[in-house]
Scaffold this motif. Sequence first.
Motif, short mmCIF file in Angstrom:
data_model
loop_
_atom_site.label_atom_id
_atom_site.label_comp_id
_atom_site.label_asym_id
_atom_site.label_seq_id
_atom_site.Cartn_x
_atom_site.Cartn_y
_atom_site.Cartn_z
N ASP A 195 -7.48 8.19 -5.28
CA ASP A 195 -8.24 7.46 -4.27
C ASP A 195 -8.42 8.31 -3.02
OD1 ASP A 195 -8.36 5.20 -5.77
OD2 ASP A 195 -6.72 4.16 -4.74
N TRP A 240 -4.90 -1.87 -4.44
CA TRP A 240 -6.35 -1.88 -4.58
C TRP A 240 -6.77 -3.16 -5.29
CZ3 TRP A 240 -10.60 -2.39 -7.55
CH2 TRP A 240 -11.80 -1.93 -7.00
N ARG A 297 -6.72 5.21 -11.99
CA ARG A 297 -6.94 6.19 -10.94
C ARG A 297 -5.75 6.20 -10.00
NH1 ARG A 297 -12.15 6.31 -6.86
NH2 ARG A 297 -11.69 8.36 -5.97
N SER A 343 -15.41 1.16 -1.90
CA SER A 343 -14.24 1.78 -2.52
C SER A 343 -14.41 1.81 -4.05
CB SER A 343 -13.00 0.97 -2.14
OG SER A 343 -11.88 1.46 -2.82
N LYS A 344 -14.10 2.95 -4.62
CA LYS A 344 -14.18 3.17 -6.07
C LYS A 344 -15.59 3.01 -6.62
CE LYS A 344 -9.37 2.46 -7.22
NZ LYS A 344 -8.37 1.87 -8.05
#
Lengths: 368, 551
Positions: A148, B12, B77, A91-92
């Motif tokens: 995302d 996140w 983000r 992720s990311k």
Amino acid sequence: MTGPRNGGATVVECPICARLIAWDTAAPYRFGPDNQPVALTRQPGESDHSWRDKLRTAYRPCGDVRQPGTHLLPYDYADYAPVTIGMVGHSKAGKTHLLAAMIGRLCSNDPVLSRLGLSVAPLDLRVHQRYMADLVTPLTVHRRQLPDTQANARVEFCDALKITNAEGRSFSLTFFDLAGERLARAQDDEVRFYALADALIFVVDPESLPARPRQGATGDVSFDVALHHLESRDRPRGSGFKPVSAAVVVAKADLIRFSDRVVSDWLARGGSDEEVELSTVEQESEDVYAYLSRRGADAWLRPAQQCFRSTLHFASATNGPAVGGGFDAAFRQCRVLKPLLATFAMTGVLPESMFGPPGPSAGDGPPR
Amino acid sequence: MNEGLHQIRYRWTERSLLGERGMGPVESSLPQAHIEAWDALLRDHVWATGPEPAFTYLWSGEAGALIRKVTTAGGGRPGSSAHVLVGGRFLSPKVAIGLTTWTGWDAPELTEVPWSRLAPAARQGIRDVRRRSRALAPDRLAVLVAHLLSASGEPFSVLAEADPLAVVMAFTDLVGRPAGFATDEADDNGTSMPEAVFLKEAPFSTTIAARRRLMAQVSPADAELHTFADALVRAYRMQGRDGVARVRLATPPGDAAEAHAWARRAQFRPGVLADLTRLHLLGTDILRELAADPGPVTAAAITAPAADLAYALGQAVPEPLSAGLVTAALRRAVPPDGDHTLLEALAKHAPIGPGLLAPYLPVDLDRLAYVTGLLLSREDRLSVLTGAVAALSAQDLISWIGERATDDPDAAWAGFHQMLDRVPGLARPDLDALVRSQLLAVYLRAVLGSPPDVARAAAMLLAAFPEGTHDLGTLTPLIDHGDPAVLHAVETVVADPAVRDAVLRRIRFSFYQAQRLPPPAPPQPAGGDAPGGSRWPLGRRRRSANDRTAT
């Protein structure tokens, strides 16, 4: 994955679910206003020209359209050699930005592409327009940070392109970009593109690399999952390698350009001409390999070590970190096209000989 | 209900509570050991589509989970953040809807929240959302409900609804679905999606949708279900849950066929809910149509809860329908174990025609006396009861009259009428029993009150005695009783001199007795002692005033 069977009838594997499709007998459909399939039938007296025109935006199902989970593939998908490319990374890591930048560059109609003899067109116009509107344009034109990728998003290709090389051979390119959370799951029956992928682009997040060697870094779980899935496929004859082409890309390379001279040098050579010059790939691969080794990131090198063909790259989709959800004036794509072109060369879209020494008109040699 | 709900926060992270990178649990009141199991259920549902809070409710099979999620930007983000309430069997879909308005969302610290603290918020939230549900555009909601009924048993998505929670509440109140919901998703794909998913628009995809999509802009193809849905929605709008409570199923229909069966069962006619308590709310035209064919209403009245039928009986509805209700209520109220509430409600329709009662006879005489007392006119009751007691033996009939003479004189009078009819044919033992009973003297007086009326009635009965029975042998017990009205009747009816002489003697006896005089001794033969002679008891003579002054 197309092949003749049953006396010449074309059998195609769905790139999303790997189901076998009797391509010649699959009826054409279109999407209705509610995004549900509507059978496309030829009207009495309809001219060939009109019918062919309709078929250009039609689809063939991979199964019964009344059944949920059936996928609709571009009508001419199997007319060209299918090439499936998947993004892999946690992720990311930068997968979405990198792929959007790659496709943005590939579809930019930059004259340098014509030097390679490549022509690019949408294979699934509907999907391509959506991808451009939702991802490529916001990133490359509006310089906005992309949201995302959600782990509950549908597993299907995010873009489909028809690419024709200098020899006039066309390919159906499909790209998969799933959330890193999903790619890290050991069991996910919906993620099946590993079974068919011709190439995987392994995206290395430099921010997650160990600061120094022997720090005990375990690597990116999603790399391990992908490599594990590839175990089920037949290996190339006489080799112990996994049957897929791998491009290992250290993304967000701008973040490490000031900590390593090699990175800085490669990013500085990010011009259009150099980007299409594949003869530098070998040198770049050596440098990336050495860089990752120096950082103690051996676990991230597994794809390069285990896959049948592999290249390694530095790239930056934005040339700097986002601020307030956007990118500043320094924004540009650095070396994003090269890993994709290397992938093309490894999968036969471009001649593999392009990795060889440059011809008379080739660009500079590798930076040193 | 001492349980509490635990909380989990998702966002996140480089390393979640489960040691993973990405969107994952970062904080929780749950013990670590339980987080992984919950995460398997929750992880695909914590992604938000916009800055406005969206809610997803899931049921694990043993407990519920309510997720509140929003998109986050925060200069970084764009991503998602979610706050989850988990656990508790009582976290039902409806409670979950209520808790969407809980003020504890996004609290800085996550602790186990006792149900006692959440319950008031849930109740208030349910009220608030239900108010919005009832305010939804009825035509639009009816279309959605019709689509929902057509998709019975299948998961579904709803497109482009402005207030998904209100729609979920309406669906839950009307149909009992969904068991799980998501109020705002970008896609309805995935096997773990809850039963109902709300989408702002049809998701873009190359994959055939795995679920039915309901759109208010698309007219339902199924006219029968649309009509039914329309009736449900209008009743709901007018009266809330109560408006549809009588027709709601205990469990939602399992498929379209069951939905159709329900629609037919739950309507008197297309568009009119089979709810007796709402009959009086219907328009004149509809009532007229129902009155033209009252069968469905009557049939519903037979099976409806007694309280509903009683309520309907108390409302003004056109005659044919009213008669149907009365008929059904009689059927349920007249038997010995019949419903008392219905009987009381029927009493408001009294007097009813005796013919309406006839189908439910014979019935226990005590019950009949009670029922007829409430429902029939005096005349009709007299007629019905007179006929009903015909089966009793003479002695039982006398007892029956006696038992009611005081408390239910009309019923006793009916018994007397039956006796009048029967007397001419009475056998000797029964006749003897009759004259020895207290029927003529005591019971008639209790029934009729005034001596002249008693005398007339007794005379009627005596007049009906079999021929040859107006003699002392038969009537002596009556005469000995000495009731003036009875004696009057005997003297009125009987010609036999011996009997009449006996009557007069009894009258004289009573007259003297009233004056505390002993019966006069018969006159002595000539030469005997004169009255006041030596046999006069001196000691008992009343003293005069002169006597007192002499002392």
